[in-house]
Scaffold this active site. Structure first.
Site, mmCIF file in Angstrom:
data_model
loop_
_atom_site.group_PDB
_atom_site.id
_atom_site.type_symbol
_atom_site.label_atom_id
_atom_site.label_comp_id
_atom_site.label_asym_id
_atom_site.label_seq_id
_atom_site.Cartn_x
_atom_site.Cartn_y
_atom_site.Cartn_z
ATOM 1 N N GLU A 1 0.825 -1.211 0.000
ATOM 2 C CA GLU A 1 0.000 0.000 0.000
ATOM 3 C C GLU A 1 0.852 1.251 0.000
ATOM 4 O O GLU A 1 1.889 1.304 0.664
ATOM 5 C CB GLU A 1 -0.839 0.058 1.280
ATOM 6 C CG GLU A 1 -1.755 -1.097 1.454
ATOM 7 C CD GLU A 1 -2.403 -1.094 2.834
ATOM 8 O OE1 GLU A 1 -3.009 -2.097 3.187
ATOM 9 O OE2 GLU A 1 -2.279 -0.089 3.546
ATOM 10 N N CYS B 1 -2.305 1.417 8.764
ATOM 11 C CA CYS B 1 -1.294 0.537 8.176
ATOM 12 C C CYS B 1 -1.788 -0.856 7.857
ATOM 13 O O CYS B 1 -2.260 -1.561 8.736
ATOM 14 C CB CYS B 1 -0.161 0.345 9.147
ATOM 15 S SG CYS B 1 0.642 1.839 9.483
ATOM 16 N N CYS C 1 2.915 8.260 1.832
ATOM 17 C CA CYS C 1 3.269 7.306 2.885
ATOM 18 C C CYS C 1 3.643 5.986 2.219
ATOM 19 O O CYS C 1 2.827 5.401 1.501
ATOM 20 C CB CYS C 1 2.061 7.128 3.804
ATOM 21 S SG CYS C 1 2.324 5.885 5.076
ATOM 22 N N CYS D 1 4.783 -7.690 7.923
ATOM 23 C CA CYS D 1 5.676 -7.163 8.952
ATOM 24 C C CYS D 1 5.881 -8.230 10.024
ATOM 25 O O CYS D 1 4.927 -8.901 10.418
ATOM 26 C CB CYS D 1 5.059 -5.909 9.584
ATOM 27 S SG CYS D 1 6.126 -5.123 10.816
ATOM 28 N N CYS E 1 2.878 -5.670 16.356
ATOM 29 C CA CYS E 1 2.252 -4.802 17.362
ATOM 30 C C CYS E 1 0.797 -5.276 17.451
ATOM 31 O O CYS E 1 0.155 -5.504 16.407
ATOM 32 C CB CYS E 1 2.299 -3.343 16.918
ATOM 33 S SG CYS E 1 3.986 -2.734 16.724
ATOM 34 N N CYS F 1 -2.062 -3.724 15.178
ATOM 35 C CA CYS F 1 -1.748 -3.290 13.816
ATOM 36 C C CYS F 1 -2.108 -4.357 12.784
ATOM 37 O O CYS F 1 -1.856 -5.546 12.985
ATOM 38 C CB CYS F 1 -0.258 -2.960 13.730
ATOM 39 S SG CYS F 1 0.272 -2.426 12.088
ATOM 40 N N GLY G 1 5.303 -2.483 7.234
ATOM 41 C CA GLY G 1 6.651 -2.994 7.478
ATOM 42 C C GLY G 1 7.432 -2.190 8.488
ATOM 43 O O GLY G 1 7.052 -1.073 8.851
HETATM 44 N N1 SAH Z 1 6.937 -0.085 11.693
HETATM 45 C C1 SAH Z 1 6.948 1.346 11.838
HETATM 46 C C2 SAH Z 1 5.961 2.029 10.896
HETATM 47 C C3 SAH Z 1 4.559 1.680 11.224
HETATM 48 S S1 SAH Z 1 3.236 2.704 10.723
HETATM 49 C C4 SAH Z 1 6.631 1.721 13.269
HETATM 50 O O1 SAH Z 1 6.190 0.860 14.024
HETATM 51 O O2 SAH Z 1 6.826 2.878 13.627
HETATM 52 C C5 SAH Z 1 3.341 4.225 11.527
HETATM 53 C C6 SAH Z 1 2.578 4.350 12.833
HETATM 54 O O3 SAH Z 1 1.206 3.987 12.733
HETATM 55 C C7 SAH Z 1 3.186 3.518 13.932
HETATM 56 O O4 SAH Z 1 3.354 4.307 15.082
HETATM 57 C C8 SAH Z 1 2.148 2.447 14.142
HETATM 58 O O5 SAH Z 1 2.192 1.911 15.447
HETATM 59 C C9 SAH Z 1 0.852 3.218 13.868
HETATM 60 N N2 SAH Z 1 -0.316 2.368 13.613
HETATM 61 C C10 SAH Z 1 -0.359 1.149 13.041
HETATM 62 N N3 SAH Z 1 -1.620 0.665 13.019
HETATM 63 C C11 SAH Z 1 -2.406 1.602 13.578
HETATM 64 C C12 SAH Z 1 -3.813 1.698 13.851
HETATM 65 N N4 SAH Z 1 -4.640 0.729 13.539
HETATM 66 N N5 SAH Z 1 -4.264 2.831 14.446
HETATM 67 C C13 SAH Z 1 -3.419 3.834 14.764
HETATM 68 N N6 SAH Z 1 -2.091 3.804 14.532
HETATM 69 C C14 SAH Z 1 -1.585 2.700 13.946
#
Ligand code: SAH
Length: 350
Positions: A90, A333, A103, A110, A114, A117, A159
């Protein structure tokens, strides 16, 4: 077949010389790709027909293509980009008054997982190549009106970028280069879950984007619950590494904190975090959770968000709440890819 988006100018010069083509042609050809949005040699109209035909025998410009795109009412456009091996990633364009931010993703899936996510739901499939990272920005640039300018890049898609550091560093160099897109590192932000062992390598190679570090917790117990695959890294060491990167580069460094109801959103969590980071002068970007069906989490009420933000602010921490963008196009994400993959699984022939 080789792809132009994978080359630095030095690598491309060397390759042209091997093919008996003058070395000086490398730079204008790469400028056609990165500044003049060419997607084929036919568009490079100042090259002779013979040269275009010769180059097309060995190279293509792109190795990926836009599979489909959805635009939400707030203007956020989410592209699904098809890779050669049939998987998808994406890329999102976020337009704001004076900005156009893209973005980009760095991995297919990944490995970090988390708990809230969508990107990690099916684990990691593979790393993207530098060309596959660069092409995401180019696809978006090509879709913009001539008077628009791509102002910012955020490495916040699918990722964990610093687990793909070699390809990422090459892609960032290509974005910045005078023979590339010319996007300075001040206009690029890299988001990491905390693979901070790679930060000195970025500094050493003089690849110094702004940094966002996904902290999500005020202490190790909660952090280990939210990011269970990173238990070996202590919260305090993440804060120290972020501070050191800021000191070494002078770039903006922020902490990201996804607010999950009943998990990390209490006033006492804000105070605990505030105590740890107020002295660093680094900012916190609070991100209300964007619902992912496959997870049990919820965003806190606006009242709870406000209480958290106020408590953190009262500790002397600069704090911002990230605006929700692209809800209608599943712009959190990995959500769109997760839906695509689920549909494919339900209907394997489609
Ligand atoms: N792997 C990297 C990039 C991830 S995306 C990282 O962890 O930083 C960027 C941000 O969006 C990260 O802080 C991630 O935790 C957050 N994110 C991912 N899924 C989310 C969701 N469903 N709601 C809100 N933030 C989210």
């Amino acid at each position: 077949m080789e792809f132009l988006t994978d080359f630095t100018v030095q690598e491309f010069e060397a390759r042209l010389v091997e093919l008996g083509v003058e070395k000086w042609r490398a730079r204008p050809i790469l400028l056609w790709v990165h500044r003049r949005n060419a997607s084929s040699f036919d568009e490079m109209t100042d090259l002779s027909l013979d040269l275009r035909a010769e180059l097309a025998k060995h190279f293509s410009v792109y190795r990926t293509k836009i599979q489909n795109s959805h635009t939400s009412p707030d203007g956020t456009t989410k592209h699904l980009i098809a890779l050669e091996d049939g998987d998808v990633i994406e890329t999102v364009l976020i337009p704001e008054e004076d900005r156009r931010t893209v973005c980009v993703s760095t991995q297919v899936g990944c490995p970090i997982k988390c708990v809230f996510c969508a990107s990690g739901l099916n684990g990691l499939k593979r790393n993207l190549s530098s060309g596959e990272i660069v092409e995401q920005v180019l696809h978006v640039k090509r879709g913009m009106a001539p008077e628009e300018r791509l102002s910012n890049v955020v490495i916040m898609g699918i990722g964990e970028p610093l687990l793909n550091a070699t390809a990422l560093i090459k892609a960032l160099k290509t974005m910045k280069a005078s023979w590339g897109m010319g996007i300075g590192y001040n206009r690029i932000t890299l988001s990491t879950v905390g693979v901070v062992g790679q930060l000195p390598e970025l500094v050493k190679q003089n690849v110094t984007p702004n940094l966002a570090l996904s902290l999500h917790a005020p202490n190790d117990t909660i952090r280990n619950e939210i990011v269970p695959t990173m238990k070996n890294v202590k919260l305090i060491d993440l804060i120290k590494a972020a501070y050191e990167y800021k000191r070494a580069t002078g770039k903006n460094v922020t902490f990201e904190y996804v607010l999950l109801e009943g998990v990390n959103d209490d006033k006492k969590h804000a105070l605990e975090l505030g105590k740890k980071i107020a002295g660093t002068k680094m900012k916190v970007n609070v991100i209300p959770f964007n619902r992912v069906e496959e997870t049990p989490y919820h965003a806190p009420s606006q009242e709870k968000i406000d209480r958290f933000v106020t408590a953190l602010g009262n500790c002397g921490v600069p704090v911002m709440v990230r605006k929700r963008k692209g809800d209608e196009v599943s712009a959190a994400c990995g959500q769109l890819r997760a839906q695509f993959t689920a549909k494919k699984a339900e209907c394997p022939t489609s």
